[in-house]
Design a protein around this motif. Structure first.
Motif, PDB file in Angstrom:
ATOM      1  N   GLY A   3     -33.953 -10.158 -14.704  1.00 45.74           N
ATOM      2  CA  GLY A   3     -34.230  -8.764 -14.366  1.00 45.74           C
ATOM      3  C   GLY A   3     -34.070  -7.845 -15.559  1.00 45.74           C
ATOM      4  N   SER A   4     -33.257  -8.283 -16.531  1.00 45.67           N
ATOM      5  CA  SER A   4     -33.034  -7.483 -17.745  1.00 45.67           C
ATOM      6  C   SER A   4     -32.568  -8.429 -18.854  1.00 45.67           C
ATOM      7  N   SER A  37     -30.102  -7.891 -20.489  1.00 44.02           N
ATOM      8  CA  SER A  37     -28.630  -7.887 -20.385  1.00 44.02           C
ATOM      9  C   SER A  37     -28.126  -9.015 -19.468  1.00 44.02           C
ATOM     10  N   ASP A  38     -29.022  -9.626 -18.703  1.00 42.12           N
ATOM     11  CA  ASP A  38     -28.626 -10.746 -17.825  1.00 42.12           C
ATOM     12  C   ASP A  38     -28.510 -12.053 -18.607  1.00 42.12           C
ATOM     13  N   ARG A  49     -38.418  -1.956 -12.259  1.00 44.07           N
ATOM     14  CA  ARG A  49     -38.968  -1.240 -13.420  1.00 44.07           C
ATOM     15  C   ARG A  49     -40.372  -1.711 -13.784  1.00 44.07           C
ATOM     16  N   ALA A  78     -32.814 -14.366 -12.054  1.00 39.29           N
ATOM     17  CA  ALA A  78     -31.455 -13.848 -12.206  1.00 39.29           C
ATOM     18  C   ALA A  78     -31.510 -12.327 -12.233  1.00 39.29           C
ATOM     19  N   ALA A  79     -30.656 -11.706 -11.411  1.00 44.61           N
ATOM     20  CA  ALA A  79     -30.669 -10.243 -11.385  1.00 44.61           C
ATOM     21  C   ALA A  79     -29.317  -9.724 -10.904  1.00 44.61           C
ATOM     22  N   GLY A  80     -29.011  -8.497 -11.329  1.00 43.14           N
ATOM     23  CA  GLY A  80     -27.738  -7.898 -10.953  1.00 43.14           C
ATOM     24  C   GLY A  80     -27.917  -6.594 -10.205  1.00 43.14           C
ATOM     25  N   ILE A 124     -26.038 -11.730 -10.834  1.00 41.42           N
ATOM     26  CA  ILE A 124     -25.435 -11.391 -12.126  1.00 41.42           C
ATOM     27  C   ILE A 124     -24.294 -10.385 -11.927  1.00 41.42           C
TER      28      ILE A 124
HETATM   29  C1  RP5 Z   1     -30.918  -5.354 -12.780  1.00 41.38           C
HETATM   30  O1  RP5 Z   1     -30.184  -4.275 -13.245  1.00 41.38           O
HETATM   31  C2  RP5 Z   1     -30.887  -6.343 -13.900  1.00 41.38           C
HETATM   32  O2  RP5 Z   1     -31.074  -7.646 -13.415  1.00 41.38           O
HETATM   33  C3  RP5 Z   1     -29.531  -6.151 -14.524  1.00 41.38           C
HETATM   34  O3  RP5 Z   1     -28.565  -7.078 -14.015  1.00 41.38           O
HETATM   35  C4  RP5 Z   1     -29.135  -4.761 -14.067  1.00 41.38           C
HETATM   36  C5  RP5 Z   1     -28.890  -3.809 -15.211  1.00 41.38           C
HETATM   37  O4  RP5 Z   1     -29.988  -3.810 -16.089  1.00 41.38           O
HETATM   38  P1  RP5 Z   1     -29.907  -3.041 -17.498  1.00 41.38           P
HETATM   39  O5  RP5 Z   1     -29.672  -1.604 -17.189  1.00 41.38           O
HETATM   40  O6  RP5 Z   1     -28.772  -3.660 -18.283  1.00 41.38           O
HETATM   41  O7  RP5 Z   1     -31.255  -3.282 -18.155  1.00 41.38           O
HETATM   42  O8  RP5 Z   1     -32.215  -5.007 -12.433  1.00 41.38           O
END
Ligand code: RP5
Length: 167
Positions: free
Chosen positions: A10-11, A13-14, A41, A64-66, A88
């Motif tokens: 998802g990012s 950062s994951d 996004r 994978a996503a948070g 995440i």
């Molecule tokens: C989620 O938002 C992403 O998978 C990530 O875990 C979280 C934060 O994303 P960033 O702001 O670090 O890009 O969609």
């Protein structure tokens, strides 16, 4: 070997939580595709990637996503490929991610793994187990991995005993 595992984060950062799983794929020389794409996004791109993965012959998708972790569910709603969701860590310790992934409405299944790095590694191993159903080479890799993992536990046990003896 063709790429059969597709990973979407998802990012970027994951990545830190998927790194161990990705290192394992590299160590086992299992080819994979990896992309960063967000359900929120970049929603259109996420769906395009899923269609692209299908065309490429990808057979399992790890997502994978948070936080409000809709990515695995959104992906699963656009494909019949098995989707493995990795929650995440987040500002709510990843529990929000876990609930978002595990609480899918009936009809669109997503497999949910543990939060963070363990989930990352297990999603990779589970993807390989799915592929091993029709691929003996991958099955052999998994047998070897388990054997080495067991030997490592025995080695650590010996090391711990030596440490305690020397106290
Ligand atoms: C989620 O938002 C992403 O998978 C990530 O875990 C979280 C934060 O994303 P960033 O702001 O670090 O890009 O969609």
């Amino acid at each position: 070997m063709n790429k059969k595992i597709g990973i979407i984060l998802g990012s970027d950062s994951d990545y830190q939580y998927m790194e161990k799983g990705i290192n394992l794929l590299k160590k086992l020389q299992m080819p994979f595709e990896i992309e960063v794409s967000s359900a929120h996004r970049t929603p259109e791109r996420t769906i395009e990637l899923v269609k692209e993965f299908e065309k490429q012959g990808i057979q399992v998708i790890i997502a994978a996503a948070g936080g409000a972790a809709h990515l695995p569910g959104v992906i699963a709603s656009h494909t019949l490929l098995p989707v493995l969701g990795v929650p995440i860590h987040s500002q709510l310790s990843g529990l929000d991610s876990l609930y978002s992934i595990v609480q899918m409405p009936s009809g669109i299944p997503v497999a949910a793994f543990s939060i963070g790095s363990s989930g990352g590694v297990n999603s990779v191993l589970f993807a390989m187990e799915i592929l091993a159903l029709n691929d003996n080479k991958i099955k052999e890799m998994l047998i070897k991995y388990r054997k080495e993992q067991g030997l490592e536990v025995i080695r650590k046990s010996g090391k711990l005993k030596d440490k305690i003896k020397s106290l």
